[in-house]
Design a protein around this motif. Structure first.
Motif, PDB file in Angstrom:
ATOM      1  N   SER A  29     -23.354 -27.783  -4.086  1.00 40.19           N
ATOM      2  CA  SER A  29     -22.836 -27.022  -2.570  1.00 40.19           C
ATOM      3  C   SER A  29     -23.199 -25.507  -2.897  1.00 40.19           C
ATOM      4  N   VAL A  31     -21.548 -23.458  -1.739  1.00 38.26           N
ATOM      5  CA  VAL A  31     -19.950 -23.362  -1.530  1.00 38.26           C
ATOM      6  C   VAL A  31     -18.666 -23.461  -2.447  1.00 38.26           C
ATOM      7  N   GLY A  54     -20.394 -34.105   3.976  1.00 42.37           N
ATOM      8  CA  GLY A  54     -19.597 -32.554   4.649  1.00 42.37           C
ATOM      9  C   GLY A  54     -20.523 -32.748   5.688  1.00 42.37           C
ATOM     10  N   ALA A  55     -20.502 -31.743   6.675  1.00 36.82           N
ATOM     11  CA  ALA A  55     -21.620 -31.819   7.900  1.00 36.82           C
ATOM     12  C   ALA A  55     -22.407 -30.029   7.459  1.00 36.82           C
ATOM     13  N   ASP A  56     -22.391 -29.391   6.853  1.00 35.00           N
ATOM     14  CA  ASP A  56     -22.224 -28.135   5.785  1.00 35.00           C
ATOM     15  C   ASP A  56     -24.303 -29.192   4.904  1.00 35.00           C
ATOM     16  N   ASN A  57     -23.917 -30.393   5.207  1.00 34.51           N
ATOM     17  CA  ASN A  57     -24.703 -31.108   3.885  1.00 34.51           C
ATOM     18  C   ASN A  57     -25.714 -31.897   4.184  1.00 34.51           C
ATOM     19  N   GLU A  58     -26.321 -31.160   5.793  1.00 32.92           N
ATOM     20  CA  GLU A  58     -27.514 -32.272   6.575  1.00 32.92           C
ATOM     21  C   GLU A  58     -28.936 -32.257   5.411  1.00 32.92           C
ATOM     22  N   LYS A  77     -16.642 -29.447   7.091  1.00 26.32           N
ATOM     23  CA  LYS A  77     -17.534 -28.720   5.938  1.00 26.32           C
ATOM     24  C   LYS A  77     -16.249 -28.807   5.191  1.00 26.32           C
ATOM     25  N   THR A  78     -17.397 -28.262   3.646  1.00 25.37           N
ATOM     26  CA  THR A  78     -16.761 -28.237   2.413  1.00 25.37           C
ATOM     27  C   THR A  78     -16.512 -27.415   2.554  1.00 25.37           C
TER      28      THR A  78
END
Length: 230
Positions: A29, A31, A54-58, A77-78
């Motif tokens: 990630s 982030v 997380g929602a940021d890890n599609e 999201k993370t």
């Protein structure tokens, strides 16, 4: 068995886990801070055979779904700093789920409740990082997690903090430095270099597990491994 492992986990450690199942290296990630960017205990949560990201890890969600894994995306999201970096840091023991409930994705706790887990609240947001599972028991250096386990009738071993590398941090955590398999607790590095190695080995044996070191380097926190039984 599938093991979700760090992109940076040494090949010798991955090979040891591969004796028990398939290893899947996770994308990091952007982030998260670099020292924990590839840590499975920060990138994914497991409740039984269900994986949450997380929602940021599609990208990871799609890759795991293509493998036939039940992978679900959380709404959150993370984040870059605590507690938002710990939204997936839950510990599922099969009967109990340890977590700092106000920090983690509610979807994970909801899934655990539906599966009949007893939710055990703890103050430590890095719950999975801080805890190794051994045949239904746990090993941790966190006094709060240890007390919660004892209160819930779970056999626990409290060890000294430190003795685990995670540069540039002062030290890492026991949960990130090992992974439980069917018959062993596999350590990433030499467990004999830890000051409490004797007590850890005895605890593993008491729970029917071998205590196996992989690599001649110091015990190192690579974020553990998330186990999935298909």
């Amino acid at each position: 068995m599938i093991f979700l492992i760090s992109e940076l986990l040494p090949d010798v450690c991955a090979a040891a886990l591969s004796e028990y199942g398939e290893c899947v290296r996770l994308n990091g990630s952007a982030v998260l801070p670099m020292p924990v960017r590839y840590h499975p205990d920060m990138l994914a949560a497991t409740v039984g055979s269900t994986v949450f990201v997380g929602a940021d890890n599609e990208k990871t969600a799609q890759a795991l779904s293509r493998m036939g894994i039940d992978c679900r995306m959380c709404a959150a999201k993370t984040g870059i700093s605590y507690p938002y970096d710990a939204i997936l840091n839950i510990l599922d023991l099969g009967t109990h789920l340890f977590c700092r409930e106000k920090s983690v994705c509610p979807e994970t706790v909801g899934c655990a409740r539906e599966a009949g887990r007893i939710i055990v609240p703890v103050a430590q947001g890095y719950t999975a990082c801080s805890t190794a599972t051994v045949g239904g028991g746990i090993i941790t250096s966190d006094a709060g997690i240890y007390a919660a386990a004892c209160k819930n009738g779970i056999d626990a071993l409290l060890i000294s903090p430190g003795g685990i590398d995670l540069p540039p941090y002062e030290y890492g955590f026991i949960g990130g430095a090992c992974c439980e398999t069917d018959d062993a607790l596999i350590f990433f590095g030499d467990i004999k270099k830890h000051r409490d190695h004797g007590a850890i080995s005895d605890f593993c044996r008491a729970h029917g597990k071998d205590c196996r070191s992989v690599g001649d380097f110091a015990l190192t926190d690579f974020g553990g491994a998330r186990r999935i039984t298909k």
